[in-house]
Design a protein around this motif. Structure first.
Motif, mmCIF file in Angstrom:
data_model
loop_
_atom_site.group_PDB
_atom_site.id
_atom_site.type_symbol
_atom_site.label_atom_id
_atom_site.label_comp_id
_atom_site.label_asym_id
_atom_site.label_seq_id
_atom_site.Cartn_x
_atom_site.Cartn_y
_atom_site.Cartn_z
ATOM 1 N N ASP A 144 0.843 -1.184 0.000
ATOM 2 C CA ASP A 144 0.000 0.000 0.000
ATOM 3 C C ASP A 144 0.882 1.238 0.000
ATOM 4 O O ASP A 144 1.608 1.459 0.976
ATOM 5 N N PRO A 145 0.921 1.974 -1.084
ATOM 6 C CA PRO A 145 0.043 1.864 -2.245
ATOM 7 C C PRO A 145 0.554 0.825 -3.241
ATOM 8 O O PRO A 145 1.690 0.345 -3.134
ATOM 9 N N ALA A 146 -0.306 0.521 -4.214
ATOM 10 C CA ALA A 146 0.105 -0.355 -5.308
ATOM 11 C C ALA A 146 1.217 0.332 -6.100
ATOM 12 O O ALA A 146 1.399 1.551 -6.018
ATOM 13 N N TYR A 147 1.984 -0.448 -6.856
ATOM 14 C CA TYR A 147 3.055 0.121 -7.669
ATOM 15 C C TYR A 147 2.995 -0.453 -9.073
ATOM 16 O O TYR A 147 2.364 -1.483 -9.314
ATOM 17 N N GLU A 148 3.686 0.208 -9.991
ATOM 18 C CA GLU A 148 3.715 -0.246 -11.384
ATOM 19 C C GLU A 148 5.005 -0.999 -11.662
ATOM 20 O O GLU A 148 6.090 -0.538 -11.326
ATOM 21 N N LYS A 149 4.873 -2.153 -12.304
ATOM 22 C CA LYS A 149 6.019 -2.905 -12.832
ATOM 23 C C LYS A 149 5.882 -2.809 -14.349
ATOM 24 O O LYS A 149 5.086 -3.500 -14.955
ATOM 25 N N SER A 150 6.633 -1.886 -14.956
ATOM 26 C CA SER A 150 6.526 -1.630 -16.393
ATOM 27 C C SER A 150 7.503 -2.495 -17.185
ATOM 28 O O SER A 150 8.351 -3.181 -16.613
ATOM 29 N N SER A 151 7.413 -2.428 -18.499
ATOM 30 C CA SER A 151 8.284 -3.215 -19.377
ATOM 31 C C SER A 151 9.727 -2.729 -19.338
ATOM 32 O O SER A 151 10.613 -3.418 -19.833
ATOM 33 N N SER A 152 9.973 -1.568 -18.744
ATOM 34 C CA SER A 152 11.347 -1.076 -18.637
ATOM 35 C C SER A 152 11.906 -1.205 -17.220
ATOM 36 O O SER A 152 12.981 -0.690 -16.927
ATOM 37 N N ALA A 153 11.197 -1.919 -16.359
ATOM 38 C CA ALA A 153 11.633 -2.068 -14.966
ATOM 39 C C ALA A 153 11.880 -3.530 -14.621
ATOM 40 O O ALA A 153 11.206 -4.420 -15.131
ATOM 41 N N THR A 154 12.847 -3.759 -13.738
ATOM 42 C CA THR A 154 13.041 -5.074 -13.145
ATOM 43 C C THR A 154 12.505 -5.011 -11.720
ATOM 44 O O THR A 154 12.410 -3.937 -11.126
ATOM 45 N N LEU A 155 12.173 -6.171 -11.193
ATOM 46 C CA LEU A 155 11.607 -6.249 -9.854
ATOM 47 C C LEU A 155 12.267 -7.396 -9.109
ATOM 48 O O LEU A 155 12.444 -8.487 -9.660
ATOM 49 N N THR A 156 12.642 -7.142 -7.862
ATOM 50 C CA THR A 156 13.172 -8.179 -6.983
ATOM 51 C C THR A 156 12.385 -8.133 -5.688
ATOM 52 O O THR A 156 12.144 -7.054 -5.147
ATOM 53 N N GLN A 157 11.974 -9.296 -5.192
ATOM 54 C CA GLN A 157 11.296 -9.389 -3.895
ATOM 55 C C GLN A 157 12.106 -10.330 -3.022
ATOM 56 O O GLN A 157 12.482 -11.425 -3.442
ATOM 57 N N TYR A 158 12.401 -9.875 -1.813
ATOM 58 C CA TYR A 158 13.027 -10.705 -0.799
ATOM 59 C C TYR A 158 11.972 -10.999 0.254
ATOM 60 O O TYR A 158 11.329 -10.084 0.766
ATOM 61 N N VAL A 159 11.805 -12.261 0.579
ATOM 62 C CA VAL A 159 10.883 -12.662 1.641
ATOM 63 C C VAL A 159 11.750 -13.214 2.763
ATOM 64 O O VAL A 159 12.409 -14.245 2.602
ATOM 65 N N ASN A 160 11.784 -12.501 3.892
ATOM 66 C CA ASN A 160 12.639 -12.856 5.022
ATOM 67 C C ASN A 160 11.780 -13.383 6.169
ATOM 68 O O ASN A 160 10.861 -12.702 6.606
#
Length: 166
Positions: A144-160
């Motif tokens: 919160d808030p939502a975010y945009e993952k566009s075609s020019s972005a990379t995304l990494t999520q760490y779950v600890n």
């Protein structure tokens, strides 16, 4: 004798990178009943009832509940991702993972520019490799808030995941 209570808590670290600039933020989430069972089975040296390893992202915004399963997700097509090589592991030394530690188990998930695009990423979970209606989920979180993952972005999520005694 004082009764000790052990609890598990998790921290999600999100890293969105676009045009060489990183945006990093932390979020908390809820380990579900299926996640509790998964951890208990692993600690007992048993084969888990469900192999909960893949991350799925979604657009839903309903608060996470202990009883959540895959039906509570609004999945984004193309977001189902297996953990990065070498994960899960303890004592993650990746500098972007500000939630890591010697006694913390980390899962890492990476999406490239072409993996998926969505203007309203708001939720995530760890679940089985090919989830369907009613599949168990280890955890669930709401951004919160939502975010945009566009075609020019990379995304990494760490779950600890940390197990603490109180």
């Amino acid at each position: 004798m004082k009764k000790e209570n052990a609890t598990a808590k998790t921290t999600i670290i999100t890293v969105l990178e676009k045009n060489g600039k990183k945006k990093i933020w932390a979020n908390h989430n809820l380990i579900t009943n299926a996640g509790d069972l998964h951890m208990a089975e692993l600690l007992a040296g048993e084969t888990p009832t469900a192999v909960l390893v893949n991350c799925v992202l979604g657009t839903g915004s309903t608060a996470a509940q202990k009883t959540d399963d895959y039906d509570d997700m609004t999945p984004i097509s193309g977001s189902n991702k297996a953990p990065s090589a070498g994960y899960p592991k303890t004592n993650d030394l990746d500098a972007d993972n500000t939630g890591a530690g010697a006694d913390i188990c980390t899962w890492k998930y990476e999406w490239a520019t072409g993996d998926f695009n969505n203007a309203a990423v708001q939720e995530g979970c760890i679940t089985i490799a090919s989830p369907t209606a009613g599949s168990p989920v280890f955890n669930r979180w709401i951004e919160d808030p939502a975010y945009e993952k566009s075609s020019s972005a990379t995304l990494t999520q760490y779950v600890n995941v940390t197990i603490t005694g109180a």
